[in-house]
Design an enzyme around this catalytic site. Structure first.
Site, mmCIF file in Angstrom:
data_model
loop_
_atom_site.group_PDB
_atom_site.id
_atom_site.type_symbol
_atom_site.label_atom_id
_atom_site.label_comp_id
_atom_site.label_asym_id
_atom_site.label_seq_id
_atom_site.Cartn_x
_atom_site.Cartn_y
_atom_site.Cartn_z
ATOM 1 C CG ASP A 20 -9.253 3.967 4.880
ATOM 2 O OD1 ASP A 20 -8.756 4.499 3.872
ATOM 3 O OD2 ASP A 20 -8.942 4.287 6.036
ATOM 4 N N GLY A 37 0.794 -1.219 0.000
ATOM 5 C CA GLY A 37 0.000 0.000 0.000
ATOM 6 C C GLY A 37 0.823 1.262 0.000
ATOM 7 C CG HIS A 61 -5.542 10.059 5.691
ATOM 8 N ND1 HIS A 61 -5.073 8.779 5.919
ATOM 9 C CD2 HIS A 61 -4.597 10.904 6.167
ATOM 10 C CE1 HIS A 61 -3.891 8.850 6.526
ATOM 11 N NE2 HIS A 61 -3.576 10.128 6.679
#
Length: 366
Positions: free
Chosen positions: A161, A88, A131
């Site tokens: 996410d 990632g 994010h």
């Protein structure tokens, strides 16, 4: 390991958030996941106080310094025995380490190389930090979440996410593994959390194209615009949810709320009436406590559920009956999902020690 993914070997390059969640899912369902952590132990996920992080359950861990020839050799040896690698980092980081897809697929032509990023491997945003809320914002979904005439509300980090990121990566990785096992080559799975979030919004793009979705939050059927699909406060300051969309469910809800004979509620789908009806429904729910409303509405087709806290959810009778939550080493957590009618899966477990020596011994013996 037991489960439908038994026999699948995954190498996880330590990260945070969606990568560990994806690997948790694979491990929950029987894959052997070997997590490679930084040799200096500065990774968020494996510091001592976080060793029982739920997202890192059910796999062994080892350490390797990826900036040394010895550490790189360990990864390459592991990859030669693996079906999947998941990383990632920002685009280009693994290539600079000498662990990019070209390097590793040359070692193992069947390798599925899963890449998790916010923006994807290419494009104007590819190298920018971000994010969850940023990725969901660019996808268009964040704009749709929240109350009318108020700012958008970050949906925790569930959409970017975990939904648009980790679960999309798991799907892509398993699809590529099937392809490889059916005679195809290994390949890269480029998972972008922003693109995955956009895909989760497919229904709303379709509704907008059909003219049944306004591009204004809090004004639509399932975004809090409708009086029969929303969350309401109760007399004790708690909340309940209702979602009586179908006519028969709506009729039952009206009956249980005592408004079956109120003509104001007859034209359920007339959107122009919704703003005036919502305060009326809110006033009704304020008349009783949450538990009292449960006594009236639970176990019916009124499409109702109490809004529970995380702690309350763990003790609700339905969740207890279904064993939705488990406790591992004193840490309460959701059980693996979904379930299978034939295949057993192992109970979650936490690695209590570093397995570097054992794993190195295994790869030396292969």
């Amino acid at each position: 390991m037991t489960g439908p993914l038994k026999g699948l070997r995954v190498v996880e390059i330590a990260g945070i958030g969606p990568g560990p969640f994806a690997c948790m899912m694979l491990a929950d369902h029987g894959a052997e996941v070997i997590r490679i952590d930084r040799a200096d132990h500065r990774s968020v996920a494996w510091r001592g106080e976080n060793i029982q992080d739920v997202l890192n359950r059910s796999r062994r861990r080892m350490t390797a310094d990826l900036k040394t020839p010895e550490g790189l050799a360990i990864v390459r040896k592991l990859v030669a025995t693996a079906d999947v690698l998941i990383e990632g980092f920002r685009p280009g980081v693994m290539e600079r380490l000498g662990l990019g897809p070209d390097d590793l697929i040359a070692i193992n032509p069947k390798l599925v190389y899963g890449r998790m990023t916010g923006w994807g491997q290419t494009g104007p945003y590819a190298q920018a930090a971000g994010h969850d809320v940023n990725y969901v914002a660019l996808s268009g979904l964040l704009h749709a979440i929240g109350r009318k005439d108020e700012p958008p509300v970050p949906p925790l980090n569930l959409v970017g996410d975990f939904g648009g990121g980790a679960m999309m990566l798991v799907f892509g990785v398993l699809a590529a593994v099937i392809h490889a096992r059916q005679g195809g080559d290994g390949q890269v799975v480029d998972c972008s959390m922003s693109e995955g979030s956009a895909l989760l919004g497919g229904l709303f793009h379709a509704n907008q194209a059909q003219g049944v979705w306004q591009d204004e939050r809090g004004s639509n059927l399932v975004d809090g615009g409708a009086h029969f699909y929303d969350v309401y406060e109760t007399a004790d300051g708690k909340y309940v949810s209702i979602a009586a969309i179908e006519p028969q469910f709506y009729a039952l809800l009206r009956n249980k709320l005592g408004i079956a004979d109120d003509p104001d509620f007859d034209d359920q789908m007339e959107e122009s009436h919704w703003p005036a009806l919502k305060p009326k429904v809110a006033a009704i729910f304020k008349q009783k406590t949450r538990d009292a409303w449960c006594a009236v509405l639970e176990h019916s087709d009124a499409c109702f559920a109490p809004v529970l806290s995380l702690a309350e959810a763990r003790t609700h009778p339905h969740n207890v009956a279904r064993q939705v939550f488990v406790e591992v080493n004193g840490v309460p957590q959701p059980a693996p999902a979904p379930r299978y009618s034939k295949t057993l899966t192992d109970a979650p477990w936490f690695a209590t020690e570093d397995s570097t020596d054992d794993i190195l011994r295994e790869i030396r013996d292969r």
